[in-house]
Scaffold this motif. Structure first.
Motif, mmCIF file in Angstrom:
data_model
loop_
_atom_site.group_PDB
_atom_site.id
_atom_site.type_symbol
_atom_site.label_atom_id
_atom_site.label_comp_id
_atom_site.label_asym_id
_atom_site.label_seq_id
_atom_site.Cartn_x
_atom_site.Cartn_y
_atom_site.Cartn_z
ATOM 1 N N UNK A 1 -84.033 15.202 -43.334
ATOM 2 C CA UNK A 1 -84.399 14.805 -44.683
ATOM 3 C C UNK A 1 -83.116 14.564 -45.475
ATOM 4 N N UNK B 1 -81.724 14.400 -49.530
ATOM 5 C CA UNK B 1 -82.119 14.849 -50.864
ATOM 6 C C UNK B 1 -81.069 14.464 -51.897
ATOM 7 N N UNK C 1 -80.701 17.568 -44.855
ATOM 8 C CA UNK C 1 -81.269 18.781 -44.287
ATOM 9 C C UNK C 1 -81.842 18.495 -42.903
ATOM 10 N N UNK D 1 -85.832 25.034 -42.342
ATOM 11 C CA UNK D 1 -84.737 24.161 -42.746
ATOM 12 C C UNK D 1 -83.389 24.830 -42.541
ATOM 13 N N UNK D 2 -82.384 23.984 -42.313
ATOM 14 C CA UNK D 2 -81.011 24.438 -42.384
ATOM 15 C C UNK D 2 -80.552 24.468 -43.828
ATOM 16 N N UNK D 3 -79.273 24.837 -44.016
ATOM 17 C CA UNK D 3 -78.754 25.016 -45.373
ATOM 18 C C UNK D 3 -78.370 23.709 -46.042
ATOM 19 N N UNK E 1 -79.224 26.546 -50.797
ATOM 20 C CA UNK E 1 -79.917 26.849 -49.548
ATOM 21 C C UNK E 1 -80.937 25.758 -49.239
ATOM 22 N N UNK E 2 -81.437 25.779 -48.006
ATOM 23 C CA UNK E 2 -82.509 24.872 -47.655
ATOM 24 C C UNK E 2 -83.849 25.407 -48.124
#
Lengths: 114, 113
Positions: free
Chosen positions: A36, A38, A89, A104-106, B41-42
């Motif tokens: 994704x 953002x 992400x 999700x990752x960071x 953060x995600x």
């Protein structure tokens, strides 16, 4: 327990060059992976996905590679454009009865310089 | 076609108060998921509803609850707000239960003072 990790908080590339964003996961139950993008003040926008039965999926300038043995996936953007500057992400979904829950990752902040 | 819509856009509450966030999925989508994104953060999964039934719950306290209505819109409720509940709350919709492609709304920015 961070099951999806994006170890690079930021990445800077020149316009026209390749951007490579990386993601590692630990849970072997994940069977579907998504990327994704953002922008600030917007929700994540779906870019591209890959099933665990494949090792590559391509859509225009975006290609996702999956290495199951290494539990690693990467997103390649070629050529990079200034409009690609955003937070990216990586997300993963388990198979079976987990529904559509995504982990999700960071995130990685990509900056494409003109 | 309209995408996923969320209301309100921004919200400021004080500790101990209650909040209700709303989400309308893409027309024809029957699954709605809620995520919390804290700065840096995600997104973290909170709930999934499909065909008005809860299909998944993340690691959030019982202060968080949700429901889905017959028209597939959804509400997320948070009771006894804490400072740590300040975050962007995202709603995502998909056509099926597995949600191979989930489409996110713009989010509701909640600030707890």
């Amino acid at each position: 327990d961070q099951q999806v990790k994006q170890n690079s908080p930021s990445l800077s590339v020149q316009e026209g060059r390749i951007s490579i964003l990386n993601c590692d996961y630990t849970n072997s139950m994940f069977d579907y992976f998504l990327w994704y993008k953002k922008y600030p003040a917007e929700g994540p926008t779906f870019l591209i996905s890959i099933s665990s039965i494949k090792d590559k999926n391509e859509d225009g300038r975006f290609t996702v590679f999956l290495n199951k043995s290494a539990k690693h996936l990467s997103l390649h953007i070629v050529p990079s454009q200034p409009g690609d500057s955003a937070v990216y992400f990586c997300a993963a979904r388990k198979g079976g009865t987990s529904g559509s829950r995504l982990t999700f990752g960071e995130g990685t902040q990509l900056t494409v310089n003109p | 076609d309209a995408g996923v819509t969320q209301s309100p856009t921004h919200l400021i509450k004080t500790r101990g108060q209650h909040v209700t966030l709303r989400c309308s999925p893409i027309s024809g989508h029957k699954s709605v998921s809620w995520y919390q994104q804290v700065l840096g953060q995600g997104p973290q999964f909170i709930f999934q509803y499909y065909e008005k039934e809860e299909r998944g719950r993340g690691n959030f306290p019982d202060r968080f609850s949700a429901r889905q209505f017959p028209n597939y819109s959804s509400e997320l409720n948070v009771n006894a707000l804490l400072l740590g509940d300040s975050a962007l709350y995202l709603c995502a919709s998909s056509s099926g239960n597995l949600g191979n492609e989930q489409f996110f709304g713009p989010g509701t920015r909640l600030t707890v003072l």
